[in-house]
Design an enzyme around this catalytic site. Structure first.
Site, PDB file in Angstrom:
ATOM      1  N   TYR A   1      24.921  47.700  75.439  1.00 38.93           N
ATOM      2  CA  TYR A   1      23.855  46.934  76.228  1.00 38.93           C
ATOM      3  C   TYR A   1      23.012  47.957  77.219  1.00 38.93           C
ATOM      4  O   TYR A   1      21.972  47.908  77.177  1.00 38.93           O
ATOM      5  CB  TYR A   1      24.406  45.859  76.857  1.00 38.93           C
ATOM      6  CG  TYR A   1      23.491  45.264  77.758  1.00 38.93           C
ATOM      7  CD1 TYR A   1      22.683  44.124  77.313  1.00 38.93           C
ATOM      8  CD2 TYR A   1      23.801  45.115  79.132  1.00 38.93           C
ATOM      9  CE1 TYR A   1      21.834  43.379  77.953  1.00 38.93           C
ATOM     10  CE2 TYR A   1      22.613  44.458  80.103  1.00 38.93           C
ATOM     11  CZ  TYR A   1      21.812  43.474  79.439  1.00 38.93           C
ATOM     12  OH  TYR A   1      20.925  42.779  80.207  1.00 38.93           O
TER      13      TYR A   1
ATOM     14  N   ILE B   1      15.772  33.400  82.564  1.00 37.80           N
ATOM     15  CA  ILE B   1      14.528  34.156  83.248  1.00 37.80           C
ATOM     16  C   ILE B   1      13.224  33.905  82.809  1.00 37.80           C
ATOM     17  O   ILE B   1      12.356  33.568  83.397  1.00 37.80           O
ATOM     18  CB  ILE B   1      14.986  35.692  83.259  1.00 37.80           C
ATOM     19  CG1 ILE B   1      16.277  35.849  84.070  1.00 37.80           C
ATOM     20  CG2 ILE B   1      13.654  36.315  83.835  1.00 37.80           C
ATOM     21  CD1 ILE B   1      16.701  37.411  83.878  1.00 37.80           C
TER      22      ILE B   1
HETATM   23  N1  LIG Z   1      21.006  37.745  83.797  1.00 38.27           N
HETATM   24  C1  LIG Z   1      21.029  38.927  84.168  1.00 38.27           C
HETATM   25  O1  LIG Z   1      21.771  39.118  85.152  1.00 38.27           O
HETATM   26  C2  LIG Z   1      20.285  39.813  83.582  1.00 38.27           C
HETATM   27  C3  LIG Z   1      20.139  41.335  84.352  1.00 38.27           C
HETATM   28  C4  LIG Z   1      19.456  42.257  83.807  1.00 38.27           C
HETATM   29  C5  LIG Z   1      18.737  41.906  82.809  1.00 38.27           C
HETATM   30  N2  LIG Z   1      18.674  40.595  82.052  1.00 38.27           N
HETATM   31  C6  LIG Z   1      17.787  40.618  80.797  1.00 38.27           C
HETATM   32  O2  LIG Z   1      16.813  39.490  81.044  1.00 38.27           O
HETATM   33  C7  LIG Z   1      16.574  38.969  79.811  1.00 38.27           C
HETATM   34  C8  LIG Z   1      16.758  37.559  79.701  1.00 38.27           C
HETATM   35  O3  LIG Z   1      17.749  37.397  79.937  1.00 38.27           O
HETATM   36  P1  LIG Z   1      18.483  35.956  80.840  1.00 38.27           P
HETATM   37  O4  LIG Z   1      19.398  36.542  81.542  1.00 38.27           O
HETATM   38  O5  LIG Z   1      17.048  35.027  80.901  1.00 38.27           O
HETATM   39  O6  LIG Z   1      19.347  35.193  79.631  1.00 38.27           O
HETATM   40  P2  LIG Z   1      19.526  33.814  78.673  1.00 38.27           P
HETATM   41  O7  LIG Z   1      19.121  32.738  79.699  1.00 38.27           O
HETATM   42  O8  LIG Z   1      20.501  33.879  77.682  1.00 38.27           O
HETATM   43  O9  LIG Z   1      18.063  34.044  77.900  1.00 38.27           O
HETATM   44  C9  LIG Z   1      17.988  35.082  76.761  1.00 38.27           C
HETATM   45  C10 LIG Z   1      16.673  34.773  75.870  1.00 38.27           C
HETATM   46  O10 LIG Z   1      16.694  35.576  74.846  1.00 38.27           O
HETATM   47  C11 LIG Z   1      16.579  34.820  73.708  1.00 38.27           C
HETATM   48  N3  LIG Z   1      17.407  35.632  72.627  1.00 38.27           N
HETATM   49  C12 LIG Z   1      18.624  36.030  72.703  1.00 38.27           C
HETATM   50  N4  LIG Z   1      19.173  36.524  71.359  1.00 38.27           N
HETATM   51  C13 LIG Z   1      17.866  36.385  70.545  1.00 38.27           C
HETATM   52  C14 LIG Z   1      17.604  36.590  69.326  1.00 38.27           C
HETATM   53  N5  LIG Z   1      18.475  37.099  68.457  1.00 38.27           N
HETATM   54  N6  LIG Z   1      16.396  36.576  68.880  1.00 38.27           N
HETATM   55  C15 LIG Z   1      15.411  35.881  69.742  1.00 38.27           C
HETATM   56  N7  LIG Z   1      15.691  35.685  70.954  1.00 38.27           N
HETATM   57  C16 LIG Z   1      16.872  35.724  71.289  1.00 38.27           C
HETATM   58  C17 LIG Z   1      17.269  33.498  73.952  1.00 38.27           C
HETATM   59  O11 LIG Z   1      16.786  32.571  72.980  1.00 38.27           O
HETATM   60  P3  LIG Z   1      17.487  31.193  72.774  1.00 38.27           P
HETATM   61  O12 LIG Z   1      18.102  30.621  73.870  1.00 38.27           O
HETATM   62  O13 LIG Z   1      16.467  30.462  71.828  1.00 38.27           O
HETATM   63  O14 LIG Z   1      18.798  31.507  71.787  1.00 38.27           O
HETATM   64  C18 LIG Z   1      16.698  33.169  75.400  1.00 38.27           C
HETATM   65  O15 LIG Z   1      15.479  32.754  75.324  1.00 38.27           O
HETATM   66  C19 LIG Z   1      17.279  39.587  78.779  1.00 38.27           C
HETATM   67  O16 LIG Z   1      16.568  40.884  78.136  1.00 38.27           O
HETATM   68  C20 LIG Z   1      18.610  40.343  79.539  1.00 38.27           C
HETATM   69  O17 LIG Z   1      19.088  41.308  79.018  1.00 38.27           O
HETATM   70  C21 LIG Z   1      19.284  39.798  82.430  1.00 38.27           C
END
Ligand SMILES: NC(=O)c1ccc[n+]([C@@H]2O[C@H](COP(=O)([O-])OP(=O)(O)OC[C@H]3O[C@@H](n4cnc5c(N)ncnc54)[C@H](OP(=O)(O)O)[C@@H]3O)[C@@H](O)[C@H]2O)c1
Length: 265
Positions: A155, A14
């Protein structure tokens, strides 16, 4: 004037999709964990600066904040978007359960450390989740869910903390909003034993929306001021239903003081 946006979790999913949509008319300060991925996104979109920090190590967050504050006099938007669903309980070197630390405590610390660079109009945008309503059972005496751990509960509680953090910021006169980006096909559940991973890693992921669609919701909250501070939105434009605990100002304050205590502030 071009607005300066600090965006965490910018290396993938995202965050990376939102960065691509914002780059043309914002000064983007991108933060990721994986150096190669973060630099590749920064180069692709033409970011103003790129920083790398692992939120599982709070000293890296302190250094990150110092380097951003050194380079920028003002921050117009801080988007706390980094996060994920993990396995555990895993206690970090800071003595805190990983899910709570990465999703809430590290962004809470980053926000506090960058506050001297905020203007009266600065917005803090917290990427929360519908999981706050579906999976949380939040207890102040187990703030980081290390005792009654299940991946989804940890979570859900951390994503509820994102909303309570938003309320705490609003109560302190800082414009802030929390939102659910939709159920998005990203890798955020690739590092967990939770059954939820099947939704993200098998054919079931066909029911999910694209990172571009999730990124456009994040873009909306960063770009626009057409939202109400202190609210949780279930989608762009619409305040959403979440855990009843999110409406408890006393709980927001307990989380705030508990977070400060964990940080030794
Ligand atoms: N996907 C869904 O359905 C969904 C739904 C509701 C909320 N969300 C929220 O949306 C946000 C973005 O997630 P996403 O779905 O885009 O997932 P994603 O593609 O896995 O991206 C997650 C991001 O967070 C970073 N991250 C993870 N662990 C970290 C750490 N220990 N230190 C620093 N950065 C870290 C990752 O960095 P690296 O890639 O560099 O490791 C990546 O940039 C999150 O807060 C998630 O909880 C997602």
């Amino acid at each position: 004037m071009t607005r300066t946006v600090v965006l965490t979790g910018a290396s993938d999913g995202i965050g990376a999709a939102a960065a691509a949509r914002l780059a043309a008319d914002h000064r983007l300060v991108l933060v990721g964990r994986n150096p190669d991925k973060t630099h590749a996104v920064a180069e692709r979109v033409g970011a103003d600066a790129v920083f790398v920090a692992d939120f599982a190590v709070l000293d890296q967050v302190r250094e990150l904040a110092a380097r951003i504050a050194e380079r920028y006099d003002r921050i117009d938007v801080l988007a706390n978007n980094a996060g994920g669903l993990f396995s555990g309980p895993t206690i970090t070197g800071d003595g805190v359960e990983l899910t709570f630390q990465v999703n809430h405590l590290a962004p809470f610390l980053l926000t506090e450390l960058l506050r001297p660079r905020f203007t009266p109009d600065t917005a803090v945008v917290n990427t929360s989740s519908i999981a706050a309503r579906l999976f949380s059972s939040f207890r102040v005496e187990d703030l980081d869910t290390s005792r009654r751990y299940r991946p989804e509960r940890a979570y859900g509680n951390a994503k509820l903390a994102n909303i309570l953090h938003t309320k705490g910021l609003h109560a302190r006169g800082i414009r802030s909003v929390a939102f659910h980006p939709g159920n998005v096909a990203t890798s955020f559940a690739s590092d967990t034993t939770s059954p939820l991973r099947w939704v993200y890693t098998t054919v079931l992921n066909r029911s999910l929306i694209t990172p571009e669609a999730g990124g456009s919701t994040l873009e909306f909250f960063i770009r626009s001021d057409a939202w109400t501070s202190g609210e949780y939105y279930g989608s762009a434009h619409k305040p959403g239903r979440t855990s009843r605990k999110a409406a408890d100002p006393a709980l927001a304050e307990q989380l705030w003081t508990g977070s400060e205590r964990l940080l030794g502030r």
